[in-house]
Design an enzyme around this catalytic site. Structure first.
Site, short mmCIF file in Angstrom:
data_model
loop_
_atom_site.label_atom_id
_atom_site.label_comp_id
_atom_site.label_asym_id
_atom_site.label_seq_id
_atom_site.Cartn_x
_atom_site.Cartn_y
_atom_site.Cartn_z
CB SER A 153 -0.97 -0.05 1.19
OG SER A 153 -1.97 0.92 1.06
CG ASP A 248 -6.95 -2.28 -3.32
OD1 ASP A 248 -7.36 -1.14 -3.03
OD2 ASP A 248 -5.80 -2.67 -3.07
CG HIS A 278 -6.00 -1.96 0.40
ND1 HIS A 278 -5.13 -1.62 -0.62
CD2 HIS A 278 -5.47 -1.44 1.54
CE1 HIS A 278 -4.12 -0.94 -0.10
NE2 HIS A 278 -4.31 -0.81 1.20
#
Length: 308
Positions: A153, A248, A278
């Protein structure tokens, strides 16, 4: 189709306050609960913490060493959390698993977080940590000629930006970059934002909240060290493994970055975990695909350390 384990997790969250409705402090207080989703913590041969000098301060790194004599290849891991959340403990379990499976040292970096430290401080901290690793590897059985960098991320964003910075400033050489659902663009305008921007754990509101805390001005959104997808030249970067999740909001920008790297002549392995959301990478305790992704990362690292 949404994976059943992901669906069960989302049902657990129903009625909880969204990230964007809380302060950074309130969100950070929830970190310990999320950490439990990583599953059992594997023993490794040695875990040590060191202080690394950075501009106007110091940061911690946690070093996981597997069984064996060394010198070991090294994986520098940068945790996610939107540049605001996350810490060494959030990714403790996956770092241990990777150290054991890839038979490498994992260096987890406790960079300073926004909003207390906005861009470019977190990136500069990660870059200084990479320089420190390259210069001090032999002190803890590490092999400075075999270093990979990665993260999930916002950590994936920082990892690829460190790789860009190292190329631009003749810094450390990396044998690979491991980008797990990375942030590569902050325009929030892709199809995956439209399709997955609400209801799948990471929301568009949350991403905008994270970006507001991290960047100083709207102009920062156009800086390639914030949005690496906007980099004009992506040549001479390390080979990449890019992992995305089908549900996501960041899915499309991860794929777009993988495609741009390939167009620039960089070797790229790309996998989309179709039914996943995610964050699944550090949820291996409740999601089988999280375990699978950790195994994939470890396998890819082993190959990149052997082929350097």
């Amino acid at each position: 189709m949404l994976d059943t384990q992901a669906k069960n997790f989302l049902e657990m969250l129903e009625g909880k306050k969204p990230t964007s409705a809380m302060t950074p402090e309130e969100n950070r207080a929830n970190g310990a609960a999320l950490q439990k989703l990583a599953g059992p913590v594997e023993p490794v041969a040695k875990v040590e913490e060191y202080s690394v000098a950075v501009k106007d301060g110091e940061i911690k790194v946690r070093i996981y060493t597997p069984e064996g004599e060394g010198n070991f290849p090294i994986f520098i891991y940068l945790h996610g959390g939107g540049w605001v959340l996350g810490d060494l403990d959030t990714v403790d379990a996956p770092c241990r698993s990777i150290a054991n499976q890839a038979e490498c040292i994992v260096v987890s970096v406790d960079y300073r977080r926004a909003p207390e430290y906005k861009f470019p401080v977190p990136l500069e901290d990660c870059y200084e940590a990479a320089l420190w690793v390259a210069n001090h590897a032999s002190e803890w059985k590490g092999d400075a000629t075999r270093i990979s960098i990665g993260g999930d991320s916002a950590g994936g964003n920082l990892a690829t930006c460190v790789a860009l910075k190292a190329r631009d400033e003749q810094g450390p050489t990396f044998v690979s970059q491991i980008l797990i659902y990375p942030v590569t663009d902050v325009s929030f305008s892709t199809n995956s934002y439209k399709e997955n921007g609400e209801g799948y754990f990471l929301t568009q509101d949350s991403m905008e909240w994270f970006a507001q805390h991290y960047i100083n001005t709207e102009e920062d959104k156009l800086n390639p060290y914030v949005a690496p997808l906007l980099t004009g030249n992506l040549s001479n970067l390390p080979p990449a493994l890019v992992i995305t999740a089908g549900y996501d909001p960041l899915c499309d920008e991860g794929l777009a970055y993988a495609n741009r790297l390939q167009e620039a002549g960089i070797q790229v392995d790309y996998t989309c975990y179709e039914g996943m959301i995610h964050g699944f990478f550090w949820m291996a305790g409740i999601m089988d695909k999280g375990k699978q992704a950790i195994e994939q990362v470890s396998f890819h690292l082993s190959a990149s350390f052997t082929n350097k």
